[in-house]
Design a protein around this motif. Sequence first.
Motif, PDB file in Angstrom:
ATOM      1  N   PHE B  91     -45.839  45.522  15.601  1.00  0.00           N
ATOM      2  CA  PHE B  91     -46.866  45.042  15.103  1.00  0.00           C
ATOM      3  C   PHE B  91     -47.156  46.026  13.554  1.00  0.00           C
ATOM      4  CE2 PHE B  91     -50.467  42.651  15.111  1.00  0.00           C
ATOM      5  CZ  PHE B  91     -51.811  42.956  15.510  1.00  0.00           C
ATOM      6  N   ILE B  93     -49.232  46.768  10.701  1.00  0.00           N
ATOM      7  CA  ILE B  93     -50.915  46.955  10.299  1.00  0.00           C
ATOM      8  C   ILE B  93     -51.091  47.440   9.209  1.00  0.00           C
ATOM      9  CG2 ILE B  93     -53.664  46.933  10.846  1.00  0.00           C
ATOM     10  CD1 ILE B  93     -52.377  47.497  13.328  1.00  0.00           C
ATOM     11  N   GLY B 108     -56.079  45.206   8.143  1.00  0.00           N
ATOM     12  CA  GLY B 108     -56.156  44.469   7.976  1.00  0.00           C
ATOM     13  C   GLY B 108     -55.929  43.590   9.598  1.00  0.00           C
ATOM     14  N   PRO B 109     -55.151  42.012   9.903  1.00  0.00           N
ATOM     15  CA  PRO B 109     -55.681  41.485  11.367  1.00  0.00           C
ATOM     16  C   PRO B 109     -54.055  41.838  11.918  1.00  0.00           C
ATOM     17  CG  PRO B 109     -54.735  39.863   9.194  1.00  0.00           C
ATOM     18  CD  PRO B 109     -55.605  41.017   9.193  1.00  0.00           C
ATOM     19  N   GLY B 110     -53.125  42.427  10.744  1.00  0.00           N
ATOM     20  CA  GLY B 110     -52.066  42.868  12.102  1.00  0.00           C
ATOM     21  C   GLY B 110     -50.470  41.586  11.140  1.00  0.00           C
ATOM     22  N   ARG B 112     -46.991  40.537  13.512  1.00  0.00           N
ATOM     23  CA  ARG B 112     -46.080  40.588  14.954  1.00  0.00           C
ATOM     24  C   ARG B 112     -44.865  40.510  14.229  1.00  0.00           C
ATOM     25  NH1 ARG B 112     -47.088  43.566  18.878  1.00  0.00           N
ATOM     26  NH2 ARG B 112     -49.140  42.575  19.103  1.00  0.00           N
TER      27      ARG B 112
END
Lengths: 111, 116
Positions: B91, B93, B108-110, B112
């Motif tokens: 993940f 970020i 940020g929301p990341g 994946r």
Amino acid sequence: SQQGEEDPQALSIQEGENATMNCSYKTSINNLQWYRQNSGRGLVHLILIRSNEREKHSGRLRVTLDTSKKSSSLLITASRAADTASYFCATDVGGNNRLAFGKGNQVVVIP
Amino acid sequence: GAVVSQHPSRVICKSGTSVKIECRSLDFQATTMFWYRQFPKQSLMLMATSNEGSKATYEQGVEKDKFLINHASLTLSTLTVTSAHPEDSSFYICSAPSGRASDEQFFGPGTRLTVL
């Protein structure tokens, strides 16, 4: 390198109870911050406490900092189910916004 | 409040390919951004500092040729994972300092990344 290191806790509490988690670090810091992360999401800044502060409040959150022991605690009062998340402390060592995160605490609040 | 976005949110790629991840500050300028990596059930590890108009600064143990960072403008930083391998699955970020006296950073929301 990792600076902030929480006690490896996984807390499971009932809604309405208080949740306390701790963080320790190794070197001098400019400030210590706490963040929340919901599963698979980004981080949300909760509160920052500077090295010359000992305690800080924000809503239901209370943070303490003991620079002599190089430790901090985060208290969430009157927990809610929505508080279920992982909580990380992070230290800004050089004052240049480079953060070193601790291992994190998984908190589960049971409705 | 200030918002940091990342794109894509999820990406699956084959081993050996390169993947680019974007990090944008949506309503503020960021001369500096940070890239972190988080493995499952672990904490965030700082990978590098992205500097607008100059080279990125990498943390010890992070391969600069493996993780290419470009900070092309005051609102955009990109991280390219080159020749990705399954062990790069993680993940990713990004964050940007708010620039305020509060020292707050916006994350940020990341993204994946799964490498097959």
